[in-house]
Design a protein around this motif. Structure first.
Motif, PDB file in Angstrom:
ATOM      1  N   ASN A  10       7.049   3.629   3.920  1.00  0.00           N
ATOM      2  CA  ASN A  10       6.999   2.255   3.449  1.00  0.00           C
ATOM      3  C   ASN A  10       7.971   1.345   4.204  1.00  0.00           C
ATOM      4  O   ASN A  10       7.740   0.143   4.320  1.00  0.00           O
ATOM      5  CB  ASN A  10       7.298   2.245   1.946  1.00  0.00           C
ATOM      6  CG  ASN A  10       7.108   0.901   1.294  1.00  0.00           C
ATOM      7  OD1 ASN A  10       7.845   0.547   0.395  1.00  0.00           O
ATOM      8  ND2 ASN A  10       6.114   0.146   1.697  1.00  0.00           N
ATOM      9  N   GLU A  11       9.047   1.904   4.727  1.00  0.00           N
ATOM     10  CA  GLU A  11      10.072   1.096   5.403  1.00  0.00           C
ATOM     11  C   GLU A  11       9.755   0.814   6.868  1.00  0.00           C
ATOM     12  O   GLU A  11      10.260  -0.158   7.436  1.00  0.00           O
ATOM     13  CB  GLU A  11      11.436   1.781   5.298  1.00  0.00           C
ATOM     14  CG  GLU A  11      11.898   2.019   3.867  1.00  0.00           C
ATOM     15  CD  GLU A  11      11.918   0.768   3.018  1.00  0.00           C
ATOM     16  OE1 GLU A  11      12.263  -0.306   3.542  1.00  0.00           O
ATOM     17  OE2 GLU A  11      11.578   0.867   1.828  1.00  0.00           O
ATOM     18  N   ALA A  12       8.950   1.632   7.488  1.00  0.00           N
ATOM     19  CA  ALA A  12       8.673   1.490   8.929  1.00  0.00           C
ATOM     20  C   ALA A  12       8.150   0.107   9.311  1.00  0.00           C
ATOM     21  O   ALA A  12       8.670  -0.505  10.265  1.00  0.00           O
ATOM     22  CB  ALA A  12       7.715   2.587   9.388  1.00  0.00           C
ATOM     23  N   SER A  24       5.158  14.149   0.068  1.00  0.00           N
ATOM     24  CA  SER A  24       5.941  13.824  -1.133  1.00  0.00           C
ATOM     25  C   SER A  24       6.106  12.313  -1.280  1.00  0.00           C
ATOM     26  O   SER A  24       5.900  11.542  -0.329  1.00  0.00           O
ATOM     27  CB  SER A  24       7.324  14.465  -1.026  1.00  0.00           C
ATOM     28  OG  SER A  24       8.071  13.818  -0.004  1.00  0.00           O
ATOM     29  N   ALA A  25       6.536  11.924  -2.464  1.00  0.00           N
ATOM     30  CA  ALA A  25       6.862  10.520  -2.703  1.00  0.00           C
ATOM     31  C   ALA A  25       7.983  10.080  -1.763  1.00  0.00           C
ATOM     32  O   ALA A  25       8.000   8.938  -1.300  1.00  0.00           O
ATOM     33  CB  ALA A  25       7.265  10.318  -4.161  1.00  0.00           C
ATOM     34  N   ARG A  26       8.889  10.988  -1.456  1.00  0.00           N
ATOM     35  CA  ARG A  26       9.985  10.663  -0.527  1.00  0.00           C
ATOM     36  C   ARG A  26       9.453  10.296   0.855  1.00  0.00           C
ATOM     37  O   ARG A  26       9.924   9.350   1.484  1.00  0.00           O
ATOM     38  CB  ARG A  26      10.954  11.843  -0.448  1.00  0.00           C
ATOM     39  CG  ARG A  26      12.137  11.591   0.449  1.00  0.00           C
ATOM     40  CD  ARG A  26      13.053  12.815   0.478  1.00  0.00           C
ATOM     41  NE  ARG A  26      14.018  12.705   1.530  1.00  0.00           N
ATOM     42  CZ  ARG A  26      15.292  12.434   1.341  1.00  0.00           C
ATOM     43  NH1 ARG A  26      15.756  12.264   0.122  1.00  0.00           N
ATOM     44  NH2 ARG A  26      16.109  12.343   2.362  1.00  0.00           N
ATOM     45  N   PHE A  27       8.471  11.054   1.350  1.00  0.00           N
ATOM     46  CA  PHE A  27       7.844  10.718   2.632  1.00  0.00           C
ATOM     47  C   PHE A  27       7.305   9.293   2.591  1.00  0.00           C
ATOM     48  O   PHE A  27       7.517   8.513   3.523  1.00  0.00           O
ATOM     49  CB  PHE A  27       6.711  11.694   2.964  1.00  0.00           C
ATOM     50  CG  PHE A  27       5.836  11.215   4.087  1.00  0.00           C
ATOM     51  CD1 PHE A  27       6.214  11.408   5.407  1.00  0.00           C
ATOM     52  CD2 PHE A  27       4.646  10.546   3.833  1.00  0.00           C
ATOM     53  CE1 PHE A  27       5.426  10.947   6.455  1.00  0.00           C
ATOM     54  CE2 PHE A  27       3.850  10.080   4.861  1.00  0.00           C
ATOM     55  CZ  PHE A  27       4.238  10.281   6.175  1.00  0.00           C
ATOM     56  N   TYR A  28       6.597   8.967   1.520  1.00  0.00           N
ATOM     57  CA  TYR A  28       5.990   7.638   1.426  1.00  0.00           C
ATOM     58  C   TYR A  28       7.035   6.537   1.290  1.00  0.00           C
ATOM     59  O   TYR A  28       6.806   5.414   1.736  1.00  0.00           O
ATOM     60  CB  TYR A  28       4.975   7.582   0.287  1.00  0.00           C
ATOM     61  CG  TYR A  28       3.752   8.418   0.607  1.00  0.00           C
ATOM     62  CD1 TYR A  28       2.901   8.077   1.646  1.00  0.00           C
ATOM     63  CD2 TYR A  28       3.470   9.579  -0.106  1.00  0.00           C
ATOM     64  CE1 TYR A  28       1.800   8.842   1.964  1.00  0.00           C
ATOM     65  CE2 TYR A  28       2.373  10.358   0.197  1.00  0.00           C
ATOM     66  CZ  TYR A  28       1.534   9.985   1.235  1.00  0.00           C
ATOM     67  OH  TYR A  28       0.457  10.746   1.552  1.00  0.00           O
ATOM     68  N   LEU A  42       0.811  -1.227   0.000  1.00  0.00           N
ATOM     69  CA  LEU A  42       0.000   0.000   0.000  1.00  0.00           C
ATOM     70  C   LEU A  42       0.842   1.273   0.000  1.00  0.00           C
ATOM     71  O   LEU A  42       0.610   2.157  -0.833  1.00  0.00           O
ATOM     72  CB  LEU A  42      -0.985  -0.010   1.171  1.00  0.00           C
ATOM     73  CG  LEU A  42      -1.895   1.213   1.257  1.00  0.00           C
ATOM     74  CD1 LEU A  42      -2.808   1.305   0.032  1.00  0.00           C
ATOM     75  CD2 LEU A  42      -2.713   1.158   2.534  1.00  0.00           C
ATOM     76  N   PRO A  43       1.823   1.419   0.886  1.00  0.00           N
ATOM     77  CA  PRO A  43       2.625   2.644   0.843  1.00  0.00           C
ATOM     78  C   PRO A  43       3.421   2.793  -0.457  1.00  0.00           C
ATOM     79  O   PRO A  43       3.716   3.909  -0.883  1.00  0.00           O
ATOM     80  CB  PRO A  43       3.558   2.517   2.043  1.00  0.00           C
ATOM     81  CG  PRO A  43       2.866   1.576   2.952  1.00  0.00           C
ATOM     82  CD  PRO A  43       2.148   0.618   2.051  1.00  0.00           C
ATOM     83  N   ARG A  44       3.757   1.671  -1.096  1.00  0.00           N
ATOM     84  CA  ARG A  44       4.427   1.751  -2.389  1.00  0.00           C
ATOM     85  C   ARG A  44       3.474   2.357  -3.409  1.00  0.00           C
ATOM     86  O   ARG A  44       3.878   3.165  -4.245  1.00  0.00           O
ATOM     87  CB  ARG A  44       4.880   0.348  -2.816  1.00  0.00           C
ATOM     88  CG  ARG A  44       5.612   0.291  -4.117  1.00  0.00           C
ATOM     89  CD  ARG A  44       6.819   1.175  -4.244  1.00  0.00           C
ATOM     90  NE  ARG A  44       7.707   1.166  -3.109  1.00  0.00           N
ATOM     91  CZ  ARG A  44       8.783   1.939  -3.004  1.00  0.00           C
ATOM     92  NH1 ARG A  44       9.118   2.770  -3.975  1.00  0.00           N
ATOM     93  NH2 ARG A  44       9.542   1.905  -1.936  1.00  0.00           N
ATOM     94  N   LEU A  45       2.191   1.995  -3.341  1.00  0.00           N
ATOM     95  CA  LEU A  45       1.203   2.648  -4.203  1.00  0.00           C
ATOM     96  C   LEU A  45       1.122   4.138  -3.900  1.00  0.00           C
ATOM     97  O   LEU A  45       0.991   4.958  -4.814  1.00  0.00           O
ATOM     98  CB  LEU A  45      -0.171   1.996  -4.032  1.00  0.00           C
ATOM     99  CG  LEU A  45      -0.345   0.585  -4.572  1.00  0.00           C
ATOM    100  CD1 LEU A  45      -1.740   0.061  -4.239  1.00  0.00           C
ATOM    101  CD2 LEU A  45      -0.101   0.539  -6.068  1.00  0.00           C
ATOM    102  N   PHE A  46       1.197   4.488  -2.611  1.00  0.00           N
ATOM    103  CA  PHE A  46       1.180   5.906  -2.232  1.00  0.00           C
ATOM    104  C   PHE A  46       2.372   6.654  -2.852  1.00  0.00           C
ATOM    105  O   PHE A  46       2.238   7.803  -3.257  1.00  0.00           O
ATOM    106  CB  PHE A  46       1.203   6.074  -0.717  1.00  0.00           C
ATOM    107  CG  PHE A  46      -0.057   5.656   0.007  1.00  0.00           C
ATOM    108  CD1 PHE A  46      -1.279   5.590  -0.632  1.00  0.00           C
ATOM    109  CD2 PHE A  46       0.001   5.347   1.358  1.00  0.00           C
ATOM    110  CE1 PHE A  46      -2.438   5.214   0.048  1.00  0.00           C
ATOM    111  CE2 PHE A  46      -1.144   4.989   2.059  1.00  0.00           C
ATOM    112  CZ  PHE A  46      -2.371   4.913   1.398  1.00  0.00           C
ATOM    113  N   VAL A  47       3.533   6.013  -2.904  1.00  0.00           N
ATOM    114  CA  VAL A  47       4.718   6.627  -3.519  1.00  0.00           C
ATOM    115  C   VAL A  47       4.402   7.010  -4.958  1.00  0.00           C
ATOM    116  O   VAL A  47       4.609   8.153  -5.385  1.00  0.00           O
ATOM    117  CB  VAL A  47       5.937   5.676  -3.484  1.00  0.00           C
ATOM    118  CG1 VAL A  47       7.072   6.207  -4.356  1.00  0.00           C
ATOM    119  CG2 VAL A  47       6.423   5.450  -2.055  1.00  0.00           C
TER     120      VAL A  47
END
Length: 143
Positions: free
Chosen positions: A124-126, A116-120, A25-30
């Motif tokens: 995504n790593e957390a 930003s995509a950077r935030f996501y 999911l967070p990869r989709l957010f990126v």
């Protein structure tokens, strides 16, 4: 075959299914945060919503079978298993993370995303780091 082993197997299986979604999911957010296309934006909104609602029952079932495991082992075991208390704190953080994904989903749905995509990418790593800690605690039982 004991109920304990069935609970454990189902707990692990649902956890794996839940994490498949929580990792994706967070990869989709990126990618969603990077898009400029209205058509692609609409497609991401559908994909993100379907994925989050698909994996949420797995999160619930992970908790249900985890609770059944704890109940099966008993209160004396629970009190003495300090590693489990730390694991449960980390798991609570994962459920908060999962809940926050609903907020992010709503932000994208209503075109309110300010991240930003950077935030996501970092977001995504957390869960990966928390998952490593949870697995180590469950296997090694250091205290």
């Amino acid at each position: 075959m004991s109920w304990l082993l069935i609970y454990k197997a189902l707990h692990i299986a649902f956890m794996v299914a839940w994490f498949a979604g929580i990792f994706y999911l967070p990869r989709l957010f990126v990618y969603h945060a990077q898009t400029q296309s209205a058509e692609v934006d609409a497609q991401f909104k559908v994909m993100e919503r379907r994925l989050l609602y698909f994996v949420t029952p797995f999160a619930i079932l992970t908790a249900v079978f985890g609770a059944l495991l704890i109940h099966s082992y008993g209160s004396a075991w629970f009190a003495a298993s300090h590693w489990l208390h730390v694991k449960l704190l980390l798991v609570a953080m994962l459920y908060a993370y999962h809940g926050y994904c609903f907020k992010l989903l709503a932000d994208f749905k209503h075109n309110r995303n300010k991240r930003s995509a950077r935030f996501y990418r970092f977001f995504n790593e957390a869960p990966v780091l928390v998952l490593f800690a949870v697995v180590l605690l469950a296997v090694v039982k250091p205290f």
